[in-house]
Design a protein around this motif. Structure first.
Motif, mmCIF file in Angstrom:
data_model
loop_
_atom_site.group_PDB
_atom_site.id
_atom_site.type_symbol
_atom_site.label_atom_id
_atom_site.label_comp_id
_atom_site.label_asym_id
_atom_site.label_seq_id
_atom_site.Cartn_x
_atom_site.Cartn_y
_atom_site.Cartn_z
ATOM 1 N N PHE A 1 85.575 43.555 -15.406
ATOM 2 C CA PHE A 1 85.233 42.144 -15.578
ATOM 3 C C PHE A 1 86.475 41.434 -16.103
ATOM 4 C CE2 PHE A 1 81.401 44.579 -16.157
ATOM 5 C CZ PHE A 1 80.423 43.849 -15.518
ATOM 6 N N GLN A 2 86.957 40.445 -15.381
ATOM 7 C CA GLN A 2 88.091 39.633 -15.835
ATOM 8 C C GLN A 2 87.508 38.333 -16.374
ATOM 9 O OE1 GLN A 2 91.180 41.005 -15.582
ATOM 10 N NE2 GLN A 2 91.898 39.355 -16.880
ATOM 11 N N VAL A 3 87.398 38.232 -17.693
ATOM 12 C CA VAL A 3 86.713 37.091 -18.286
ATOM 13 C C VAL A 3 87.436 36.642 -19.554
ATOM 14 C CG1 VAL A 3 85.081 38.628 -19.461
ATOM 15 C CG2 VAL A 3 84.460 36.267 -19.102
ATOM 16 N N MET A 4 87.622 35.342 -19.664
ATOM 17 C CA MET A 4 88.268 34.712 -20.816
ATOM 18 C C MET A 4 89.605 35.363 -21.152
ATOM 19 S SD MET A 4 85.262 33.651 -23.399
ATOM 20 C CE MET A 4 84.371 32.151 -23.085
ATOM 21 N N GLY A 5 90.384 35.650 -20.113
ATOM 22 C CA GLY A 5 91.707 36.220 -20.305
ATOM 23 C C GLY A 5 91.706 37.681 -20.730
ATOM 24 N N GLU A 6 90.597 38.341 -20.604
ATOM 25 C CA GLU A 6 90.470 39.729 -21.030
ATOM 26 C C GLU A 6 89.872 40.560 -19.896
ATOM 27 O OE1 GLU A 6 88.101 42.157 -24.554
ATOM 28 O OE2 GLU A 6 88.018 39.984 -24.503
ATOM 29 N N ALA A 7 90.336 41.787 -19.783
ATOM 30 C CA ALA A 7 89.774 42.705 -18.803
ATOM 31 C C ALA A 7 88.863 43.677 -19.539
ATOM 32 C CB ALA A 7 90.870 43.462 -18.074
ATOM 33 N N ILE A 8 87.588 43.666 -19.173
ATOM 34 C CA ILE A 8 86.608 44.572 -19.772
ATOM 35 C C ILE A 8 86.256 45.607 -18.719
ATOM 36 C CG2 ILE A 8 84.317 44.778 -20.773
ATOM 37 C CD1 ILE A 8 84.620 41.870 -21.703
ATOM 38 N N ARG A 9 86.440 46.864 -19.069
ATOM 39 C CA ARG A 9 86.178 47.956 -18.130
ATOM 40 C C ARG A 9 84.939 48.720 -18.572
ATOM 41 N NH1 ARG A 9 91.418 47.142 -18.587
ATOM 42 N NH2 ARG A 9 92.678 46.985 -16.713
ATOM 43 N N VAL A 10 84.053 48.939 -17.611
ATOM 44 C CA VAL A 10 82.811 49.653 -17.890
ATOM 45 C C VAL A 10 82.695 50.822 -16.909
ATOM 46 C CG1 VAL A 10 80.307 49.488 -18.026
ATOM 47 C CG2 VAL A 10 81.708 47.508 -18.639
ATOM 48 N N PRO A 11 82.853 52.064 -17.397
ATOM 49 C CA PRO A 11 82.658 53.208 -16.516
ATOM 50 C C PRO A 11 81.169 53.424 -16.272
ATOM 51 C CG PRO A 11 83.153 53.961 -18.731
ATOM 52 C CD PRO A 11 83.232 52.456 -18.753
ATOM 53 N N ALA A 12 80.829 53.777 -15.044
ATOM 54 C CA ALA A 12 79.410 53.965 -14.724
ATOM 55 C C ALA A 12 79.257 54.937 -13.569
ATOM 56 C CB ALA A 12 78.772 52.633 -14.361
ATOM 57 N N ASP A 13 78.131 55.615 -13.563
ATOM 58 C CA ASP A 13 77.723 56.422 -12.415
ATOM 59 C C ASP A 13 76.645 55.639 -11.690
ATOM 60 O OD1 ASP A 13 79.389 58.540 -13.030
ATOM 61 O OD2 ASP A 13 77.866 59.596 -14.192
ATOM 62 N N ILE A 14 76.768 55.573 -10.366
ATOM 63 C CA ILE A 14 75.755 54.877 -9.574
ATOM 64 C C ILE A 14 75.215 55.825 -8.510
ATOM 65 C CG2 ILE A 14 76.663 52.548 -9.929
ATOM 66 C CD1 ILE A 14 77.858 52.751 -7.087
ATOM 67 N N ARG A 15 73.946 55.636 -8.194
ATOM 68 C CA ARG A 15 73.325 56.353 -7.081
ATOM 69 C C ARG A 15 73.327 55.394 -5.898
ATOM 70 N NH1 ARG A 15 70.794 60.731 -7.132
ATOM 71 N NH2 ARG A 15 70.242 60.606 -9.329
ATOM 72 N N ILE A 16 73.907 55.831 -4.809
ATOM 73 C CA ILE A 16 73.976 54.995 -3.612
ATOM 74 C C ILE A 16 72.573 54.864 -3.023
ATOM 75 C CG2 ILE A 16 75.000 54.716 -1.322
ATOM 76 C CD1 ILE A 16 77.038 54.604 -3.640
ATOM 77 N N LEU A 17 72.101 53.630 -2.875
ATOM 78 C CA LEU A 17 70.793 53.380 -2.279
ATOM 79 C C LEU A 17 70.897 53.187 -0.771
ATOM 80 C CD1 LEU A 17 69.223 50.966 -4.915
ATOM 81 C CD2 LEU A 17 68.998 53.449 -4.738
ATOM 82 N N ARG A 18 71.916 52.420 -0.367
ATOM 83 C CA ARG A 18 72.127 52.229 1.067
ATOM 84 C C ARG A 18 73.551 51.750 1.315
ATOM 85 N NH1 ARG A 18 68.860 48.181 -0.436
ATOM 86 N NH2 ARG A 18 69.658 46.075 -0.267
ATOM 87 N N ARG A 19 73.976 51.974 2.541
ATOM 88 C CA ARG A 19 75.295 51.524 2.993
ATOM 89 C C ARG A 19 75.088 50.903 4.357
ATOM 90 N NH1 ARG A 19 80.915 54.816 2.918
ATOM 91 N NH2 ARG A 19 82.130 53.230 3.971
#
Length: 148
Positions: free
Chosen positions: A87-105
């Motif tokens: 997330f690039q917000v208010m001059g700051e980069a916030i990084r959030v690591p996450a695991d996702i399950r692919i629902l569809r492509r």
């Protein structure tokens, strides 16, 4: 008469009506959000606290020979993939690591649901969401926004 009317529409407006068809969280469309997957930055189309939809990476390598340090995962429905939301917000980069399950492509991108965010990742996610809301509010208060 009125009670009959209310009882006839209650199933349609009740909070308990059709929970599977109701969204738990609103989708957001923010330009400031990217997904980093196997070292590639991909645009996020929409996201919520449950999951996200992002651009499908293009794999032009038809020979199957990879020189990348991190080749792209297959990302078929049901696969679990580790991503980094940025997330690039208010001059700051916030990084959030996450695991996702692919629902569809499909042709519009990849849709995934968060498997489980750690406590720290969830706090960073909520912090980014709050800062995006604050930034949108500040922009809405600028005089130029009233003249548009």
């Amino acid at each position: 008469m009125f009670s009959q009317f209310v009882s006839s529409i209650r199933p349609m407006v009740s909070p308990d009506a059709a929970p599977a068809s109701r969204r738990q969280h609103l989708r957001r469309h923010d330009e400031a959000v990217k997904v980093v997957l196997a070292g590639r930055s991909l645009a996020v189309r929409d996201w919520s606290e449950e999951g996200l939809r992002f651009d499908a990476p293009h794999d032009d390598n038809s020979a199957g020979i990879y020189f990348d340090a991190h080749p792209l995962p297959s990302m078929k429905a049901g696969d679990v993939v580790t991503i980094m939301m940025t997330f690039q917000v208010m001059g700051e980069a916030i990084r959030v690591p996450a695991d996702i399950r692919i629902l569809r492509r499909d042709g519009r991108g990849i849709v995934g649901r968060f498997v489980a965010l750690s406590g720290a990742a969830h706090r960073q996610f909520l912090r980014a969401k709050d800062l995006l809301n604050a930034e949108a509010f500040l922009v809405s208060q600028q005089p130029a926004a009233f003249n548009a």
